[in-house]
Write a protein that holds these residues in place. Structure first.
Motif, PDB file in Angstrom:
ATOM      1  N   THR A 209       3.982 -12.899  -8.293  1.00 22.08           N
ATOM      2  CA  THR A 209       4.455 -12.021  -9.362  1.00 22.08           C
ATOM      3  C   THR A 209       3.877 -12.444 -10.703  1.00 22.08           C
ATOM      4  N   ALA A 210       3.833 -13.750 -10.944  1.00 18.26           N
ATOM      5  CA  ALA A 210       3.259 -14.245 -12.197  1.00 18.26           C
ATOM      6  C   ALA A 210       1.781 -13.896 -12.297  1.00 18.26           C
ATOM      7  N   ARG A 232       8.919   2.402  -6.131  1.00 16.98           N
ATOM      8  CA  ARG A 232       7.920   2.911  -7.080  1.00 16.98           C
ATOM      9  C   ARG A 232       6.861   1.870  -7.422  1.00 16.98           C
ATOM     10  N   SER A 233       6.985   0.695  -6.821  1.00 18.37           N
ATOM     11  CA  SER A 233       6.021  -0.398  -7.034  1.00 18.37           C
ATOM     12  C   SER A 233       5.865  -0.739  -8.515  1.00 18.37           C
ATOM     13  N   PRO A 260       3.224  -2.213 -13.353  1.00 15.93           N
ATOM     14  CA  PRO A 260       3.031  -1.815 -11.950  1.00 15.93           C
ATOM     15  C   PRO A 260       2.792  -3.026 -11.057  1.00 15.93           C
ATOM     16  N   LEU A 261       3.196  -2.896  -9.785  1.00 20.00           N
ATOM     17  CA  LEU A 261       3.054  -3.988  -8.829  1.00 20.00           C
ATOM     18  C   LEU A 261       2.035  -3.618  -7.757  1.00 20.00           C
ATOM     19  N   PRO A 262       1.066  -4.496  -7.500  1.00 17.18           N
ATOM     20  CA  PRO A 262       0.135  -4.241  -6.397  1.00 17.18           C
ATOM     21  C   PRO A 262       0.836  -4.420  -5.050  1.00 17.18           C
ATOM     22  N   SER A 267       5.099  -6.360  -1.122  1.00 15.69           N
ATOM     23  CA  SER A 267       5.412  -6.896   0.198  1.00 15.69           C
ATOM     24  C   SER A 267       6.103  -8.248   0.106  1.00 15.69           C
ATOM     25  N   ALA A 268       5.576  -9.122  -0.777  1.00 21.37           N
ATOM     26  CA  ALA A 268       6.165 -10.457  -0.934  1.00 21.37           C
ATOM     27  C   ALA A 268       7.581 -10.371  -1.475  1.00 21.37           C
TER      28      ALA A 268
END
Length: 389
Positions: A209-210, A232-233, A260-262, A267-268
């Motif tokens: 995340t970091a 919504r990632s 936004p999150l890849p 998943s993690a």
């Protein structure tokens, strides 16, 4: 404005003399200052004349000591509701660096050469370049507060050349890939090694995340599940945890943002949410007792071991990047880099929003040199072909 001689008789009948500088300041107030020697009076007369014309003169009788002004500044900072961490740092700057050297001087006696000498002395006595910069900035804050109170007419710290220039804050020049910012090759190795460290289930989601959101350490430690939307990632940055373990507001309005999150991070985080027990604070990355994770634990038990496992080390075999901010720097570079080089190729304004910077100038000052040039190699050749048709 004049310099005049004053004579008088002492109680035992001896003739005494002194030289008096008589002047009116920019506010229309009359002042007298006495000197034993004419040359000292003439020098003061010349200096005061220039300062009065420039509107920057403060008479000694209206000034206070740096120590007194520092106390007033700290009171103002506390009244403004600055967070405990910031107030502690300011008190340390004042008590350990500013007052021991400049505390007895009156504000009206401060000059650019004196402030420059103050910074030079701090360096000679072993303070780091970063601490010298912070102490000088706090001195500037003291003088700014004193200006508003009418205790001094000018802020000599802000007159210094180094404070007018846009440079990297620690004085070491621009951030460098492979020195301050992990390279893409290094980061690939770090991500690949995240599953090999002790307690990987705890540190892998946090460090991923970091790496791929650029959140500050305080924002990571204060992140709540309620602010993470895995469908919504994306995640929302709305609060932070300071070094004392207190949840509070962000330092600026610009810090509140959506990132936004890849897929790798989504998943993690899904796995982490299923495996983690609920905690009273609703934190994403709580410690073993359900409280706020300590910053040192993240660094010493997560960031350093994964670098060693990945072979990202210095000459002594220790972790190459010592703090979590290196991951934030990487995220900024990843946002900036071209897609063909493995980056997102985002425009400067979007990078500013992702990082939560208060101004686009801040982003440009820190990371502007990382943006790829568009006038090299093939780009120049294409432009030349288009020019000649």
């Amino acid at each position: 404005m004049s310099v005049r001689k004053r004579t008088w008789k002492s109680p035992n009948g001896e003739t005494r003399e002194a030289w008096v500088v008589d002047y009116v300041d920019q506010s229309g107030e009359r002042h007298l200052k006495t000197f034993a020697k004419k040359r000292d009076a003439d020098a003061h007369h010349a200096i005061v004349g220039v300062a009065v014309r420039a509107g920057t003169h403060t008479a000694d009788s209206r000034s206070v000591t740096v120590a007194k002004a520092a106390g007033l500044w700290l009171e103002s900072c506390e009244a403004a509701g600055l967070e405990r961490t910031t107030l502690t740092a300011y008190r340390q700057h004042v008590g350990l660096h500013i007052v021991p050297i400049l505390g007895a001087l009156r504000l009206s006696q401060l000059t650019v050469p004196i402030v420059r000498g103050f910074a030079d002395r701090l360096r000679r006595e072993g303070r780091s370049l970063i601490m010298v910069r912070k102490a000088r900035r706090s001195l500037g804050g003291i003088l700014a507060d004193a200006q508003e109170r009418g205790l001094v007419a000018q802020n000599v710290v802000y007159s210094m050349r180094k404070n007018r220039r846009s440079t990297r804050g620690d004085g070491n020049g621009k951030l460098k890939i492979g020195v301050d910012i992990p390279s893409l090759v290094e980061m690939r190795a770090i991500v690949a090694a995240l599953g090999a460290i002790d307690d990987a289930a705890r540190w892998r989601p946090l460090l991923l995340t970091a790496i791929f959101t650029g959140l500050r350490a305080s924002e990571l430690r204060g992140l709540k599940w309620a602010d993470v939307d895995l469908k919504r990632s994306e995640l929302h940055v709305r609060q932070r945890a300071d070094r004392y373990g207190k949840i509070g507001r962000l330092k600026s309005e610009a810090g509140e943002r959506t990132v936004p999150l890849p897929p790798l991070v989504v998943s993690a985080l899904r796995e982490h949410k299923l495996a983690s027990p609920a905690n009273a604070l609703g934190l994403v990355f709580a410690n073993g007792r359900g409280g706020i994770e300590h910053r040192n634990s993240i660094v010493e038990r997560g960031l350093w071991p994964v670098q060693i496992a990945a072979g990202v080390v210095n000459g002594d075999g220790e972790a190459k990047y010592k703090g979590l901010h290196a991951l934030r720097h990487f995220y900024a570079s990843w946002c900036i880099n071209r897609r063909v080089d493995g980056g997102l190729e985002l425009p400067l304004k979007v990078v500013q929003a992702r990082l939560g910077h208060a101004s686009i100038q801040m982003t440009a000052d820190v990371y502007g040199h990382l943006f790829p040039r568009s006038d090299d190699g093939s780009e120049l050749a294409a432009a030349e072909r288009a020019f000649f048709g």
